[in-house]
Design a protein around this motif. Structure first.
Motif, PDB file in Angstrom:
ATOM      1  N   PRO A 180       0.823  -1.173  -0.109  1.00 58.61           N
ATOM      2  CA  PRO A 180      -0.162   0.102  -0.025  1.00 58.61           C
ATOM      3  C   PRO A 180       0.914   1.212  -0.084  1.00 58.61           C
ATOM      4  O   PRO A 180       0.344   2.312  -0.385  1.00 58.61           O
ATOM      5  N   GLU A 181       1.961   1.245   0.525  1.00 61.99           N
ATOM      6  CA  GLU A 181       2.780   2.340   0.657  1.00 61.99           C
ATOM      7  C   GLU A 181       3.738   2.466  -0.622  1.00 61.99           C
ATOM      8  O   GLU A 181       4.308   3.580  -0.770  1.00 61.99           O
ATOM      9  N   LYS A 182       3.831   1.473  -1.526  1.00 61.39           N
ATOM     10  CA  LYS A 182       4.823   1.824  -2.670  1.00 61.39           C
ATOM     11  C   LYS A 182       4.074   1.539  -3.662  1.00 61.39           C
ATOM     12  O   LYS A 182       3.271   0.868  -3.970  1.00 61.39           O
ATOM     13  N   ASP A 183       4.672   1.981  -5.099  1.00 61.77           N
ATOM     14  CA  ASP A 183       4.238   1.656  -6.330  1.00 61.77           C
ATOM     15  C   ASP A 183       4.756   0.387  -6.803  1.00 61.77           C
ATOM     16  O   ASP A 183       5.451  -0.371  -5.971  1.00 61.77           O
ATOM     17  N   GLY A 236       4.584  -8.141   0.666  1.00 62.39           N
ATOM     18  CA  GLY A 236       3.821  -7.336  -0.548  1.00 62.39           C
ATOM     19  C   GLY A 236       2.974  -8.532  -1.111  1.00 62.39           C
ATOM     20  O   GLY A 236       2.896  -9.705  -0.985  1.00 62.39           O
ATOM     21  N   VAL A 237       2.037  -8.144  -2.150  1.00 58.13           N
ATOM     22  CA  VAL A 237       1.365  -8.823  -2.901  1.00 58.13           C
ATOM     23  C   VAL A 237       2.291  -9.048  -4.271  1.00 58.13           C
ATOM     24  O   VAL A 237       2.702  -8.031  -4.849  1.00 58.13           O
ATOM     25  N   TYR A 238       2.562 -10.355  -4.610  1.00 57.47           N
ATOM     26  CA  TYR A 238       3.532 -10.480  -5.762  1.00 57.47           C
ATOM     27  C   TYR A 238       2.670 -10.995  -6.973  1.00 57.47           C
ATOM     28  O   TYR A 238       1.672 -11.752  -6.959  1.00 57.47           O
ATOM     29  N   TYR A 239       2.875 -10.221  -8.084  1.00 59.55           N
ATOM     30  CA  TYR A 239       2.117 -10.637  -9.429  1.00 59.55           C
ATOM     31  C   TYR A 239       3.308 -11.071 -10.399  1.00 59.55           C
ATOM     32  O   TYR A 239       4.286 -10.799 -10.386  1.00 59.55           O
TER      33      TYR A 239
END
Length: 127
Positions: free
Chosen positions: A41-44, A91-94
């Motif tokens: 949420p804090e980073k691009d 983080g969420v990894y895509y």
């Protein structure tokens, strides 16, 4: 149509390891770009690693020496082996994919270079 489905996320302690998988369908084996990105949420959205059909591999500076990207076309799967995990890796990894029609020794780590995306898998590094 290109489709991607990630799996393998979870909770891991600092210093631990995890392997992410991404099943890829609809992509030509002779010309492709595949990559992993992550977002908090804090980073691009941040590029983690990318691989091309001509064998080029690139890693983000924060994961060099700790993460390994690879493909297994027999299983139509992209992998990300993560070791020595740190809380900052949370983080969420895509996984992402794009068609490529020429040689690429330096596949891009920019999200705007990819048109196909998976749904994401959560990785949490915490004690």
């Amino acid at each position: 149509e290109v489709q991607l489905v990630e799996s393998g996320g979870g909770l891991v302690q600092p210093g631990g390891s995890l392997r992410l998988s991404c099943v890829v369908t609809g992509l030509s084996r002779s010309g492709y770009l595949l990559a992993w990105f992550r977002q908090t949420p804090e980073k691009d959205r941040e590029g983690v690693a990318a691989i091309s059909g001509t064998g080029g591999i690139v890693y983000g500076n924060s994961v060099k020496g700790r993460f390994t990207i690879s493909t297994d076309f027999a299983k139509a799967t992209l992998y990300l082996e993560m070791s020595r995990l740190e809380p900052e890796d949370t983080g969420v990894y895509y996984c992402a994919a794009e068609h490529s029609y020429g040689p690429s020794n330096y596949p891009p780590l920019r999200p705007d270079k990819y048109n196909y995306w998976g749904q994401g898998t959560q990785v949490t590094v915490s004690s």
